[in-house]
Motif scaffolding. Structure first.
Motif, PDB file in Angstrom:
ATOM      1  N   LYS A  76       1.132  -1.276  -0.145  1.00 20.09           N
ATOM      2  CA  LYS A  76       0.025   0.136  -0.132  1.00 20.09           C
ATOM      3  C   LYS A  76       0.992   1.328   0.045  1.00 20.09           C
ATOM      4  CE  LYS A  76      -3.682   2.184   2.492  1.00 20.09           C
ATOM      5  NZ  LYS A  76      -4.681   2.233   3.740  1.00 20.09           N
ATOM      6  N   TRP A  77       0.497   2.157  -0.923  1.00 21.33           N
ATOM      7  CA  TRP A  77       1.313   3.246  -0.933  1.00 21.33           C
ATOM      8  C   TRP A  77       0.592   4.505  -0.192  1.00 21.33           C
ATOM      9  CZ3 TRP A  77       6.013   3.462  -3.898  1.00 21.33           C
ATOM     10  CH2 TRP A  77       5.864   2.316  -4.768  1.00 21.33           C
ATOM     11  N   SER A  78       1.472   5.444   0.050  1.00 19.25           N
ATOM     12  CA  SER A  78       0.870   6.428   1.247  1.00 19.25           C
ATOM     13  C   SER A  78       2.149   7.669   1.284  1.00 19.25           C
ATOM     14  CB  SER A  78       0.794   5.981   2.583  1.00 19.25           C
ATOM     15  OG  SER A  78       0.314   7.137   3.518  1.00 19.25           O
ATOM     16  N   LEU A  79       1.043   8.879   1.251  1.00 18.20           N
ATOM     17  CA  LEU A  79       2.003  10.137   1.112  1.00 18.20           C
ATOM     18  C   LEU A  79       2.087  10.740   2.702  1.00 18.20           C
ATOM     19  CD1 LEU A  79       1.283  11.705  -2.072  1.00 18.20           C
ATOM     20  CD2 LEU A  79       3.501  10.877  -1.429  1.00 18.20           C
ATOM     21  N   TYR A  80       1.512   9.642   3.629  1.00 20.81           N
ATOM     22  CA  TYR A  80       1.230  10.205   4.939  1.00 20.81           C
ATOM     23  C   TYR A  80       2.508  10.828   5.776  1.00 20.81           C
ATOM     24  CZ  TYR A  80      -0.527  10.607   9.828  1.00 20.81           C
ATOM     25  OH  TYR A  80      -0.932  10.860  11.056  1.00 20.81           O
ATOM     26  N   ALA A  81       3.636  10.303   5.577  1.00 17.92           N
ATOM     27  CA  ALA A  81       4.800  10.698   6.056  1.00 17.92           C
ATOM     28  C   ALA A  81       5.259  12.019   5.716  1.00 17.92           C
ATOM     29  CB  ALA A  81       6.011   9.825   5.545  1.00 17.92           C
ATOM     30  N   TYR A  82       5.198  12.325   4.507  1.00 18.92           N
ATOM     31  CA  TYR A  82       5.350  13.851   4.036  1.00 18.92           C
ATOM     32  C   TYR A  82       4.279  14.769   4.573  1.00 18.92           C
ATOM     33  CZ  TYR A  82       8.680  11.719   0.776  1.00 18.92           C
ATOM     34  OH  TYR A  82       9.826  10.987   0.391  1.00 18.92           O
ATOM     35  N   GLN A  83       3.125  14.148   4.664  1.00 14.62           N
ATOM     36  CA  GLN A  83       1.927  15.172   4.941  1.00 14.62           C
ATOM     37  C   GLN A  83       2.281  15.204   6.642  1.00 14.62           C
ATOM     38  OE1 GLN A  83      -0.598  16.374   3.289  1.00 14.62           O
ATOM     39  NE2 GLN A  83      -1.004  17.748   5.028  1.00 14.62           N
ATOM     40  N   TYR A  84       2.764  14.610   7.284  1.00 16.07           N
ATOM     41  CA  TYR A  84       3.032  14.678   8.599  1.00 16.07           C
ATOM     42  C   TYR A  84       3.896  15.517   9.090  1.00 16.07           C
ATOM     43  CZ  TYR A  84       3.416  13.286  13.626  1.00 16.07           C
ATOM     44  OH  TYR A  84       3.262  13.337  14.971  1.00 16.07           O
ATOM     45  N   ILE A  85       5.036  15.581   8.121  1.00 17.06           N
ATOM     46  CA  ILE A  85       6.369  16.516   8.264  1.00 17.06           C
ATOM     47  C   ILE A  85       5.604  17.979   7.997  1.00 17.06           C
ATOM     48  CG2 ILE A  85       8.359  17.305   7.402  1.00 17.06           C
ATOM     49  CD1 ILE A  85       9.015  14.541   6.773  1.00 17.06           C
ATOM     50  N   ILE A  86       4.867  18.048   6.940  1.00 17.08           N
ATOM     51  CA  ILE A  86       4.401  19.563   6.564  1.00 17.08           C
ATOM     52  C   ILE A  86       3.291  19.736   7.645  1.00 17.08           C
ATOM     53  CG2 ILE A  86       2.881  20.726   5.043  1.00 17.08           C
ATOM     54  CD1 ILE A  86       3.910  18.851   2.821  1.00 17.08           C
ATOM     55  N   ASP A  87       2.611  19.190   8.173  1.00 16.93           N
ATOM     56  CA  ASP A  87       1.593  19.278   9.419  1.00 16.93           C
ATOM     57  C   ASP A  87       2.246  19.831  10.705  1.00 16.93           C
ATOM     58  OD1 ASP A  87      -0.536  19.125   7.547  1.00 16.93           O
ATOM     59  OD2 ASP A  87      -0.902  17.183   8.074  1.00 16.93           O
ATOM     60  N   ALA A  88       3.303  18.752  11.039  1.00  9.76           N
ATOM     61  CA  ALA A  88       3.937  18.767  12.286  1.00  9.76           C
ATOM     62  C   ALA A  88       5.108  20.182  12.086  1.00  9.76           C
ATOM     63  CB  ALA A  88       4.983  17.741  12.486  1.00  9.76           C
ATOM     64  N   GLY A  89       5.575  20.340  10.976  1.00  9.37           N
ATOM     65  CA  GLY A  89       6.480  21.565  11.063  1.00  9.37           C
ATOM     66  C   GLY A  89       5.735  22.617  10.193  1.00  9.37           C
ATOM     67  N   GLU A  90       5.187  23.328  11.120  1.00  8.15           N
ATOM     68  CA  GLU A  90       4.513  24.667  10.248  1.00  8.15           C
ATOM     69  C   GLU A  90       5.523  25.475   9.494  1.00  8.15           C
ATOM     70  OE1 GLU A  90       2.182  26.393  13.340  1.00  8.15           O
ATOM     71  OE2 GLU A  90       0.829  24.548  13.852  1.00  8.15           O
ATOM     72  N   ASN A  91       6.713  25.614  10.110  1.00  8.56           N
ATOM     73  CA  ASN A  91       7.516  26.554   9.440  1.00  8.56           C
ATOM     74  C   ASN A  91       8.641  25.972   8.676  1.00  8.56           C
ATOM     75  OD1 ASN A  91       6.464  28.779  11.103  1.00  8.56           O
ATOM     76  ND2 ASN A  91       7.913  27.906  12.888  1.00  8.56           N
ATOM     77  N   ILE A  92       8.145  24.630   8.210  1.00  6.01           N
ATOM     78  CA  ILE A  92       9.054  24.125   7.066  1.00  6.01           C
ATOM     79  C   ILE A  92       9.538  24.708   5.999  1.00  6.01           C
ATOM     80  CG2 ILE A  92       7.228  22.725   5.859  1.00  6.01           C
ATOM     81  CD1 ILE A  92       9.275  20.285   6.270  1.00  6.01           C
ATOM     82  N   ILE A  93       8.534  25.500   5.105  1.00  2.85           N
ATOM     83  CA  ILE A  93       8.683  26.413   4.239  1.00  2.85           C
ATOM     84  C   ILE A  93       9.507  27.419   4.585  1.00  2.85           C
ATOM     85  CG2 ILE A  93       7.505  27.687   2.233  1.00  2.85           C
ATOM     86  CD1 ILE A  93       6.913  24.896   2.235  1.00  2.85           C
ATOM     87  N   ARG A  94       9.401  28.126   5.559  1.00  2.03           N
ATOM     88  CA  ARG A  94      10.361  29.125   6.163  1.00  2.03           C
ATOM     89  C   ARG A  94      11.728  28.578   6.189  1.00  2.03           C
ATOM     90  NH1 ARG A  94       8.542  32.008  11.298  1.00  2.03           N
ATOM     91  NH2 ARG A  94       6.743  32.798  10.018  1.00  2.03           N
ATOM     92  N   SER A  95      11.713  27.516   7.016  1.00  2.42           N
ATOM     93  CA  SER A  95      13.177  26.837   7.162  1.00  2.42           C
ATOM     94  C   SER A  95      13.908  26.451   5.775  1.00  2.42           C
ATOM     95  CB  SER A  95      12.975  25.560   8.071  1.00  2.42           C
ATOM     96  OG  SER A  95      12.681  25.934   9.392  1.00  2.42           O
TER      97      SER A  95
END
Length: 320
Positions: A76-95
């Motif tokens: 089973k494929w999933s993008l949940y790990a990347y989604q979790y990083i984006i949700d958990a790190g609100e400032n990831i774009i800034r970083s």
């Protein structure tokens, strides 16, 4: 006259024969060439396949990974790990922006400082060459230590929670200076420098218009070293940055991974909600996703340096 022509023809035939024998000696036989191609192809695959496997694992569903283990074709494929990083790190774009800014600015500053320092040391006419060679060599053998560095950066230079705390510690490196100095010595003839000075060129014009175009392989090699160093650096951020606005990508990803490990280890202390939250966290896939996020930009940047990298590293490694 006739005898001279005969001798010339004989000498020409001898040279052609020697060249033909040399070409035949250096020529690789077809079976050997095929064997070498197969070996190099296998080695290339062995280098690429692990990273492809990491990408596949990062795209695998956490539950499927726990049940079936690591597979090249997940159940089973999933993008949940990347989604979790984006949700958990609100400032990831800034970083990401901070890391890109630090990498670009730091690489340019580092190239300028390293290039000018190394070029000065490579000129025999520079009166203080011996003294500044010792100055750049001492840090390779001795260090002031972490506490001294921290006090200088925070109390003397007052760079805590500034972008310069992420740039200046990595801008100068003794190894880079020595490699580039050797490259300048072996690649920039003294006659070129003297001719430019006779024509009235100043030191800055000589450096930027003559030396830099001739030294692109060496500068690209040092530029790659600096780029990798700035992109992967997280230690300086941990030491000097408390302001969330200046946290680089690598340090943010480490903080996210540490938070997940802490929640997984202490889920019993958080009751039913903690157990449920820990069960929904992508523990293994998120680690692979972090590797992909932090590595992928460098993989795309590397080909721009590759054409100069081997030549610059080999020439700069020559010792006199």
């Amino acid at each position: 006259m006739w005898k001279e022509k005969r001798k010339a023809r004989a000498a020409e035939k001898m040279i052609q024969k020697l060249e033909q024998e040399q070409c035949e000696y250096n020529k690789i036989k077809k079976p050997t060439n095929v064997l070498f191609n197969i070996i190099l192809t296998i080695l290339s695959l062995l280098s690429v396949v692990p990273f492809i496997f990491v990408i596949i694992i990062s795209l695998t569903d956490e539950q499927a990974l726990a049940m079936n283990g690591y597979r090249f074709i997940p159940e089973k494929w999933s993008l949940y790990a990347y989604q979790y990083i984006i949700d958990a790190g609100e400032n990831i774009i800034r970083s990401y922006g901070v890391t890109i800014l630090v990498t670009v600015l730091g690489t340019l500053i580092g190239l300028f400082l390293t290039g000018t320092y190394a070029y000065a040391l490579s000129r025999k006419t520079y009166a203080f060459r011996s003294f500044f060679t010792k100055v750049i060599t001492i840090p390779m053998l001795f260090s002031g230590g972490m506490i001294a560095n921290y006090l200088v950066m925070t109390k003397v230079l007052m760079l805590k929670n500034t972008i310069w705390a992420l740039i200046l510690p990595l801008a100068m490196n003794s190894f880079n200076v020595i490699v580039l100095r050797t490259f300048f010595k072996t690649s920039i003839p003294d006659s070129v420098v003297e001719s430019a000075k006779i024509d009235g060129a100043s030191e800055w014009r000589l450096f930027f218009q003559i030396v830099i175009p001739m030294a692109l392989p060496g500068l690209a090699t040092i530029g790659l070293f600096l780029t990798l160093g700035y992109w992967n650096d997280w230690f300086n951020a941990m030491m000097y940055i408390d302001d969330q606005d200046w946290i680089p990508l690598q340090y943010l990803l480490i903080k996210i991974e540490s938070s997940i490990d802490w929640l997984a280890s202490n889920k019993a202390m958080m009751g039913v909600d903690g157990i449920q939250a820990a069960a929904n966290m992508p523990k293994e896939t998120i680690k692979m996703a972090i590797v992909v996020i932090s590595t992928l930009p460098i993989i795309f940047a590397y080909p721009f340096f590759q054409r100069y990298f081997v030549n610059g590293l080999t020439i700069g490694a020559v010792k006199e």
